[in-house]
Design an enzyme around this catalytic site. Structure first.
Site, mmCIF file in Angstrom:
data_model
loop_
_atom_site.group_PDB
_atom_site.id
_atom_site.type_symbol
_atom_site.label_atom_id
_atom_site.label_comp_id
_atom_site.label_asym_id
_atom_site.label_seq_id
_atom_site.Cartn_x
_atom_site.Cartn_y
_atom_site.Cartn_z
ATOM 1 C CB SER A 13 -0.562 0.127 1.402
ATOM 2 O OG SER A 13 -1.555 1.409 1.721
ATOM 3 C CE1 TYR A 67 -3.255 0.012 5.381
ATOM 4 C CE2 TYR A 67 -4.481 -1.987 5.319
ATOM 5 C CZ TYR A 67 -4.046 -1.051 4.754
ATOM 6 O OH TYR A 67 -3.033 -1.696 2.947
ATOM 7 C CE LYS A 115 -1.366 -3.873 3.647
ATOM 8 N NZ LYS A 115 -1.622 -5.728 2.865
HETATM 9 C C1 WQD Z 1 -9.063 9.557 0.772
HETATM 10 C C2 WQD Z 1 -9.454 11.580 1.159
HETATM 11 C C3 WQD Z 1 -9.479 11.801 3.404
HETATM 12 C C4 WQD Z 1 -13.562 10.222 4.048
HETATM 13 C C5 WQD Z 1 -6.577 4.386 2.936
HETATM 14 C C6 WQD Z 1 -5.832 3.835 3.158
HETATM 15 C C7 WQD Z 1 -4.384 3.228 2.367
HETATM 16 C C8 WQD Z 1 -6.128 2.519 1.227
HETATM 17 C C9 WQD Z 1 -6.905 3.469 0.959
HETATM 18 C C10 WQD Z 1 -5.663 0.197 1.922
HETATM 19 C C11 WQD Z 1 -8.685 11.770 1.768
HETATM 20 C C12 WQD Z 1 -10.715 12.255 2.453
HETATM 21 C C13 WQD Z 1 -12.358 10.893 3.176
HETATM 22 C C14 WQD Z 1 -14.623 10.814 4.989
HETATM 23 C C15 WQD Z 1 -13.233 12.570 3.930
HETATM 24 N N1 WQD Z 1 -6.320 1.528 1.885
HETATM 25 N N2 WQD Z 1 -12.039 12.183 2.709
HETATM 26 N N3 WQD Z 1 -13.829 11.927 3.796
HETATM 27 O O1 WQD Z 1 -6.573 7.974 4.049
HETATM 28 O O2 WQD Z 1 -5.973 8.031 1.568
HETATM 29 O O3 WQD Z 1 -5.984 6.051 2.457
HETATM 30 O O4 WQD Z 1 -7.905 3.967 1.889
HETATM 31 O O5 WQD Z 1 -4.752 0.193 1.115
HETATM 32 O O6 WQD Z 1 -4.174 2.443 3.185
HETATM 33 O O7 WQD Z 1 -4.970 4.503 4.238
HETATM 34 O O8 WQD Z 1 -8.017 7.316 1.541
HETATM 35 O O9 WQD Z 1 -10.518 6.922 1.603
HETATM 36 O O10 WQD Z 1 -9.915 7.099 3.844
HETATM 37 O O11 WQD Z 1 -9.421 9.004 2.666
HETATM 38 O O12 WQD Z 1 -12.596 14.288 3.368
HETATM 39 O O13 WQD Z 1 -15.573 10.666 5.044
HETATM 40 O O14 WQD Z 1 -10.775 11.730 1.846
HETATM 41 O O15 WQD Z 1 -9.628 12.677 4.066
HETATM 42 O O16 WQD Z 1 -8.060 13.130 2.047
HETATM 43 P P1 WQD Z 1 -6.756 7.067 2.544
HETATM 44 P P2 WQD Z 1 -9.724 7.883 2.393
#
Ligand code: WQD
Length: 339
Positions: free
Chosen positions: A126, A151, A155
């Site tokens: 990841s 998590y 990885k």
């Molecule tokens: C994306 C953006 C949030 C929810 C995670 C894991 C990573 C991978 C993908 C496995 C961020 C913003 C989110 C919400 C928001 N998974 N957001 N409101 O954190 O980049 O990555 O998922 O491998 O390991 O860390 O993904 O979709 O949670 O967030 O504003 O209700 O959307 O702040 O900027 P992230 P995400």
């Protein structure tokens, strides 16, 4: 002779899409899954899409005896290990659950591979391993920052385990570092099935748009980015699945240049949260109910991939654009609600 691929976690979001793409390329697929973060009906969906029902083992990879039985019953050429917990926020609250499951399942499956003289492994890594990178876009040699969650640690540790085991000649491995997997199969027969309230942006947007959730909170619009919201590299899950097929072929045909290869799997294009909302509204015609809230602990402002190595060495390139990521997710969300 077609290669046989054991897809551990093969009924999960990325595992199921990968199983479909492997079958389309005439690989024999065996699926192992303990259904802790997936649904059994996905096995029928794989058959509906491909016409082929993979051999299925309801096995928890932390159970070494049961895992070994798979290898004693079927010749396996390549293993893809998806079977890990993946919620960043949950891992902060329950680190021991994550270290136990994610690391012992990896070690178990490698020990079973060794006993069965299977030497080819693809590891689901990841972009989390990079933390908040200093330089962007991130390349495969961008140094790891200290993991922000258990998590992320699992990885990083998983990759370190592979580094040592491949150096000792025990296995050959390809680690694929996913950026942000999103979207669903074009048939709307498969997609993401988050348990409970989703942490990730895409499912939260889809469930809010479909009325399942009240309002999306944008976690901060005061970042140092063009519109103030965070930038990520969103990649369609079907493109991501195809990267696994390329990696299987690479190992099976022994085209790997070293025993331990790593590839960033992203589009190389950063997209902001507010842009995602705009594209959602344009593609679906649905006005999204959202508000701007505080930043989320542990969020990096900007993460996106340099995908030169995947393009040039693995021979893989993402093809599906953001509109298709949104449209396929939306079609899947509506189909889940009707079933
Ligand atoms: C994306 C953006 C949030 C929810 C995670 C894991 C990573 C991978 C993908 C496995 C961020 C913003 C989110 C919400 C928001 N998974 N957001 N409101 O954190 O980049 O990555 O998922 O491998 O390991 O860390 O993904 O979709 O949670 O967030 O504003 O209700 O959307 O702040 O900027 P992230 P995400």
């Amino acid at each position: 002779m077609a290669a046989t691929v054991l897809v551990a976690g093969g009924l999960g979001y990325i595992g199921s899409h990968t199983s479909v793409e492997l079958i389309k390329k005439d690989f024999n697929v065996i699926v192992a899954d303990n259904l802790s973060n997936s649904e059994f009906f996905i096995l029928e969906r794989i058959e509906q899409i491909t016409g082929v029902k993979p051999i299925f083992f309801n096995v928890d990879l932390t159970d070494k005896i049961k895992t070994a039985e798979i290898f004693s019953q079927h010749p396996v050429d390549v293993v893809i290990h998806f079977a890990a917990y993946k919620s960043v926020s949950e891992s902060v609250k329950e680190p021991l659950k994550y270290f136990h499951n994610n690391l012992s399942s990896l070690i178990n499956i490698i020990e079973c591979m060794k006993d069965a003289k299977v030497s080819k492994l693809i590891f689901s890594s990841s972009a989390t391993v990079y933390g908040q990178p200093e330089k962007l876009p991130v390349t495969e040699s961008t140094p790891f920052q200290k993991a922000l969650s258990a998590y992320g640690s699992t990885k990083q540790m998983g990759e370190e385990i592979l580094e040592k085991l491949t150096a000792a000649g025990i296995i050959n491995a390809v680690s694929l570092r996913y950026f942000n997997p999103v979207g669903a199969h074009g048939s709307a027969l498969m997609g993401e099935l988050p348990i409970g309230i989703p942490n990730n942006l895409f499912p939260y947007v889809m469930q809010t748009g479909a009325g399942g959730l009240e309002q999306l909170t944008v976690y901060g619009n005061d970042y140092d980015t063009p519109d103030g919201s965070c930038l990520r590299d969103y990649i369609h899950v079907v493109d991501l699945a195809k990267a696994h097929v390329m990696a299987c072929d690479r190992l099976f045909q022994q085209k790997n240049e070293t025993s331990c290869e790593v590839f960033n799997i992203g589009t190389g294009k950063p997209t902001s949260v507010l842009e995602i909302i705009k594209v959602f509204e344009r593609c679906t015609g649905v006005k999204l109910n959202y508000k701007i809230g505080d930043r989320r602990e542990g969020d990096a402002a900007v993460v996106y991939a340099d995908i030169t190595k995947a393009n040039k060495v693995l021979g893989w390139k993402a093809e599906l654009e953001l509109d298709e990521m949104i449209k396929s997710s939306w079609k899947w969300e509506l189909s889940v609600r009707q079933s």
